[in-house]
Write a protein that holds these residues in place. Structure first.
Motif, PDB file in Angstrom:
ATOM      1  N   VAL A  41       0.967  -1.504  -0.010  1.00  0.00           N
ATOM      2  CA  VAL A  41      -0.491   0.020   0.087  1.00  0.00           C
ATOM      3  C   VAL A  41       0.990   1.386   0.061  1.00  0.00           C
ATOM      4  O   VAL A  41       1.403   2.230   1.354  1.00  0.00           O
ATOM      5  N   GLY A  42       0.845   2.351  -1.558  1.00  0.00           N
ATOM      6  CA  GLY A  42       1.644   2.875  -0.850  1.00  0.00           C
ATOM      7  C   GLY A  42       0.606   4.652  -1.450  1.00  0.00           C
ATOM      8  O   GLY A  42      -0.197   4.054  -2.198  1.00  0.00           O
ATOM      9  N   ALA A  43       1.059   5.955  -1.097  1.00  0.00           N
ATOM     10  CA  ALA A  43       1.170   7.284  -1.194  1.00  0.00           C
ATOM     11  C   ALA A  43       1.301   8.050  -1.804  1.00  0.00           C
ATOM     12  O   ALA A  43       2.176   7.833  -1.223  1.00  0.00           O
ATOM     13  N   LEU A  44       1.090   8.655  -3.223  1.00  0.00           N
ATOM     14  CA  LEU A  44       1.709  10.032  -3.775  1.00  0.00           C
ATOM     15  C   LEU A  44       1.454  10.772  -3.134  1.00  0.00           C
ATOM     16  O   LEU A  44       0.317  11.605  -2.047  1.00  0.00           O
ATOM     17  N   GLY A  45       2.777  11.866  -2.766  1.00  0.00           N
ATOM     18  CA  GLY A  45       2.091  12.949  -2.065  1.00  0.00           C
ATOM     19  C   GLY A  45       4.250  13.466  -1.085  1.00  0.00           C
ATOM     20  O   GLY A  45       4.800  12.338  -1.443  1.00  0.00           O
ATOM     21  N   SER A  46       3.891  14.832  -0.994  1.00  0.00           N
ATOM     22  CA  SER A  46       4.557  15.137  -0.626  1.00  0.00           C
ATOM     23  C   SER A  46       5.227  14.814   1.099  1.00  0.00           C
ATOM     24  O   SER A  46       4.340  14.233   1.834  1.00  0.00           O
ATOM     25  N   ARG A  47       6.064  15.240   1.726  1.00  0.00           N
ATOM     26  CA  ARG A  47       6.555  14.550   3.520  1.00  0.00           C
ATOM     27  C   ARG A  47       5.465  15.857   4.548  1.00  0.00           C
ATOM     28  O   ARG A  47       4.752  14.211   4.744  1.00  0.00           O
ATOM     29  N   ARG A  48       5.225  16.598   3.757  1.00  0.00           N
ATOM     30  CA  ARG A  48       3.499  17.401   4.195  1.00  0.00           C
ATOM     31  C   ARG A  48       2.600  16.607   3.923  1.00  0.00           C
ATOM     32  O   ARG A  48       1.675  16.424   4.679  1.00  0.00           O
ATOM     33  N   THR A  49       2.639  16.021   2.896  1.00  0.00           N
ATOM     34  CA  THR A  49       0.919  15.908   3.272  1.00  0.00           C
ATOM     35  C   THR A  49       1.067  14.271   3.349  1.00  0.00           C
ATOM     36  O   THR A  49      -0.425  14.569   4.182  1.00  0.00           O
ATOM     37  N   ASN A  50       2.087  13.753   3.473  1.00  0.00           N
ATOM     38  CA  ASN A  50       2.135  12.687   3.868  1.00  0.00           C
ATOM     39  C   ASN A  50       1.733  12.243   5.450  1.00  0.00           C
ATOM     40  O   ASN A  50       1.039  11.536   6.068  1.00  0.00           O
ATOM     41  N   SER A  51       1.871  13.232   5.973  1.00  0.00           N
ATOM     42  CA  SER A  51       2.580  13.883   7.748  1.00  0.00           C
ATOM     43  C   SER A  51       1.025  14.086   8.155  1.00  0.00           C
ATOM     44  O   SER A  51       0.003  13.746   8.869  1.00  0.00           O
ATOM     45  N   GLN A  52       0.530  14.723   7.175  1.00  0.00           N
ATOM     46  CA  GLN A  52      -1.249  15.625   7.376  1.00  0.00           C
ATOM     47  C   GLN A  52      -1.544  14.158   7.226  1.00  0.00           C
ATOM     48  O   GLN A  52      -3.032  13.753   7.945  1.00  0.00           O
ATOM     49  N   ARG A  53      -1.935  13.683   6.746  1.00  0.00           N
ATOM     50  CA  ARG A  53      -2.755  12.358   5.839  1.00  0.00           C
ATOM     51  C   ARG A  53      -2.083  10.849   7.035  1.00  0.00           C
ATOM     52  O   ARG A  53      -3.459  10.848   7.491  1.00  0.00           O
ATOM     53  N   LEU A  54      -0.970  11.139   7.463  1.00  0.00           N
ATOM     54  CA  LEU A  54      -0.943  10.253   8.466  1.00  0.00           C
ATOM     55  C   LEU A  54      -1.799  10.922  10.532  1.00  0.00           C
ATOM     56  O   LEU A  54      -2.166   9.731  10.827  1.00  0.00           O
ATOM     57  N   ALA A  55      -1.814  12.449  10.124  1.00  0.00           N
ATOM     58  CA  ALA A  55      -2.329  12.633  11.667  1.00  0.00           C
ATOM     59  C   ALA A  55      -3.963  11.969  11.275  1.00  0.00           C
ATOM     60  O   ALA A  55      -4.359  12.202  12.506  1.00  0.00           O
ATOM     61  N   ARG A  56      -4.480  12.705   9.996  1.00  0.00           N
ATOM     62  CA  ARG A  56      -5.778  11.825   9.547  1.00  0.00           C
ATOM     63  C   ARG A  56      -6.261  10.601   9.983  1.00  0.00           C
ATOM     64  O   ARG A  56      -7.568  10.534  10.777  1.00  0.00           O
ATOM     65  N   LEU A  57      -5.590  10.231  10.154  1.00  0.00           N
ATOM     66  CA  LEU A  57      -5.681   7.906   9.398  1.00  0.00           C
ATOM     67  C   LEU A  57      -5.737   8.466  10.937  1.00  0.00           C
ATOM     68  O   LEU A  57      -6.516   7.176  11.286  1.00  0.00           O
ATOM     69  N   ARG A  58      -4.634   8.424  12.050  1.00  0.00           N
ATOM     70  CA  ARG A  58      -4.462   8.763  13.546  1.00  0.00           C
ATOM     71  C   ARG A  58      -5.978   9.073  14.088  1.00  0.00           C
ATOM     72  O   ARG A  58      -6.332   8.074  15.257  1.00  0.00           O
ATOM     73  N   GLU A  59      -6.480   9.914  13.911  1.00  0.00           N
ATOM     74  CA  GLU A  59      -7.853  10.620  14.290  1.00  0.00           C
ATOM     75  C   GLU A  59      -8.334   9.540  14.134  1.00  0.00           C
ATOM     76  O   GLU A  59      -9.920   9.800  14.830  1.00  0.00           O
ATOM     77  N   ILE A  60      -8.931   8.470  12.975  1.00  0.00           N
ATOM     78  CA  ILE A  60     -10.322   7.996  12.461  1.00  0.00           C
ATOM     79  C   ILE A  60     -10.085   6.525  13.092  1.00  0.00           C
ATOM     80  O   ILE A  60     -10.541   5.730  12.728  1.00  0.00           O
ATOM     81  N   GLY A  61      -8.388   6.809  13.716  1.00  0.00           N
ATOM     82  CA  GLY A  61      -8.840   5.310  14.825  1.00  0.00           C
ATOM     83  C   GLY A  61      -7.543   4.379  14.246  1.00  0.00           C
ATOM     84  O   GLY A  61      -7.666   3.319  14.785  1.00  0.00           O
ATOM     85  N   LEU A  62      -6.576   4.706  13.108  1.00  0.00           N
ATOM     86  CA  LEU A  62      -6.062   3.356  12.824  1.00  0.00           C
ATOM     87  C   LEU A  62      -4.339   3.415  13.456  1.00  0.00           C
ATOM     88  O   LEU A  62      -4.746   4.403  13.704  1.00  0.00           O
ATOM     89  N   THR A  63      -3.889   2.127  13.803  1.00  0.00           N
ATOM     90  CA  THR A  63      -3.371   1.962  14.934  1.00  0.00           C
ATOM     91  C   THR A  63      -1.934   2.070  14.348  1.00  0.00           C
ATOM     92  O   THR A  63      -1.871   2.466  12.871  1.00  0.00           O
ATOM     93  N   GLU A  64      -0.498   2.137  14.907  1.00  0.00           N
ATOM     94  CA  GLU A  64       0.522   2.656  14.724  1.00  0.00           C
ATOM     95  C   GLU A  64       1.185   1.037  13.378  1.00  0.00           C
ATOM     96  O   GLU A  64       2.175   1.871  12.441  1.00  0.00           O
ATOM     97  N   GLN A  65       0.121   0.477  14.080  1.00  0.00           N
ATOM     98  CA  GLN A  65       1.225  -0.769  13.319  1.00  0.00           C
ATOM     99  C   GLN A  65       1.138  -0.945  12.034  1.00  0.00           C
ATOM    100  O   GLN A  65       1.093  -1.301  10.977  1.00  0.00           O
ATOM    101  N   GLU A  66      -0.606  -0.190  12.194  1.00  0.00           N
ATOM    102  CA  GLU A  66      -1.113  -0.264  10.610  1.00  0.00           C
ATOM    103  C   GLU A  66      -0.555   0.945   9.969  1.00  0.00           C
ATOM    104  O   GLU A  66      -0.774   0.594   8.533  1.00  0.00           O
TER     105      GLU A  66
END
Length: 376
Positions: A264-289
């Protein structure tokens, strides 16, 4: 073998040389195959060039006599350019006249199948084979088909005094590309080249068209997360998210990262990825996921164009699936071909079939037979 069968199912007579054992730094894996037709054409490869000429001549001999043969090729200390593997490994090939009935069955039916061939035992049974489907068999029933229906690994096995070479074959693995952009068109092209069944999905009908993605097997107009929710995947499936738009990315990745996928891979800058990870944590994804997400997607090749970026992404997919480091081989000291098993969540994910798409006519095969086509 399945791709080979598709090419040769209408050919009256041909012989197939299959790699049934490898050791050391052999360039091709178990099941790699070279077919030689009665008129001298060759399809596929067993060694990437080193012993193709000798195997081609062996296949011609088998065609002439009708008798299967088994032979081992290895490195020659006396002459590095003699018939042998200059890379230092060894491989064993089994050459047999091929059954048109089995070839036709494999070519006509895309469902999973286990191909079984006798490579050791009583002489009258050598070369006999059968294709075991879920509900039927084709060819010679040499053993009880129930013994092989659930085999998951290619290799030699022994049943009832026979040495068998068993190859399970499945439909091509899937590559799901989300985002109908120019990067997706390049990735679809290289994904198809690697043997994937490629789907491009985007919610915007003006962009998701077959004209823009001629190399894709499917072009789907749908919201990415909705399409994935309705789509079957397995441990061989690759998901590439190229939309870099939060409203598409977050619900899509929330589903993908909770599935047992190969990549599973996603395109985007490091800043975009950081924001994306924050949103995924907010909706309940674990660090392992979240640790399964490859983002920014691709290896650091200095890529700029869509085509270069597609190569970067494909290189990461291959490296992850094969347990590669992603580093240059120059200056390294580790093995090139013989690597440890990939991580559990990508185990078996890249069994896409052998590289049998290319073919050679008699003139080109003559060059192989003289040893002029051998990689350095």
């Amino acid at each position: 073998m399945r791709e080979l069968a598709g090419s040769l199912s209408r050919t009256y007579q041909f012989a197939v040389a299959s790699v049934v054992d490898v050791a050391g730094s052999a360039p091709r894996g178990l099941g790699s195959a070279l077919a030689v037709t009665a008129d001298g054409a060759a399809f596929g490869s067993v060694s990437g060039g080193c012993v193709e000429g000798a195997v081609y001549e062996l296949a011609q001999e088998v065609l002439a006599t009708g008798l299967p043969q088994r032979r081992r090729f290895g490195y020659s200390d006396d002459d590095a350019f003699a018939v042998g593997l200059t890379c230092g490994g060894s491989l064993e090939v089994f050459v047999q006249p091929c059954s048109p009935a089995i070839a036709a069955a494999l070519a006509a039916d895309p469902e999973p199948v286990v191909l079984v061939r006798v490579i050791g035992g009583p002489e009258p049974l050598l070369g006999k084979g059968m294709a075991v489907f879920a509900d039927r068999i084709a060819g010679d029933q040499v053993i009880d088909p129930e013994l092989v229906r659930h085999v998951t690994a290619t290799g030699r096995q022994h049943f009832d005094g026979l040495e068998l070479f068993v190859e399970p074959w499945s439909p091509p693995p899937r590559m799901l590309v989300f985002g109908a952009i120019d990067y997706a068109a390049a990735l679809a092209r290289i994904g198809k080249f690697l043997g994937y069944h490629v789907t491009v999905c985007d919610a915007r009908p003006v962009f998701a068209t077959t004209d823009r993605f001629p190399d894709a097997d499917e072009v789907v107009v749908d919201w990415p997360h909705r399409y994935l929710a309705a789509t079957g995947t397995d441990r061989r499936t690759v998901v590439c998210v190229l939309t870099h738009d939060e409203k598409f990315d977050v619900p899509l990745l929330a589903d993908a990262l909770r599935r047992p996928l190969a990549f599973v891979g996603a395109l985007g800058s490091r800043r975009t990825n950081s924001q994306r990870l924050a949103r995924l944590r907010e909706i309940g994804l674990t660090e392992q996921e979240l640790s399964l997400l490859r983002a920014p997607i691709g290896l650091d090749l200095g890529a700029s164009t869509p085509e270069e970026t597609a190569v970067s992404i494909a290189a990461e997919i291959v490296a992850l699936g094969r347990g590669g480091s992603g580093l240059a081989l120059t200056g390294g000291s580790g093995p090139i071909h013989d690597r440890p098993a990939p991580p559990p969540y990508v185990s078996g994910s890249f069994r896409t079939g052998r590289d049998l798409s290319h073919s050679r006519g008699p003139a080109e095969v003559g060059a192989l037979a003289t040893g002029r086509e051998c990689p350095r």
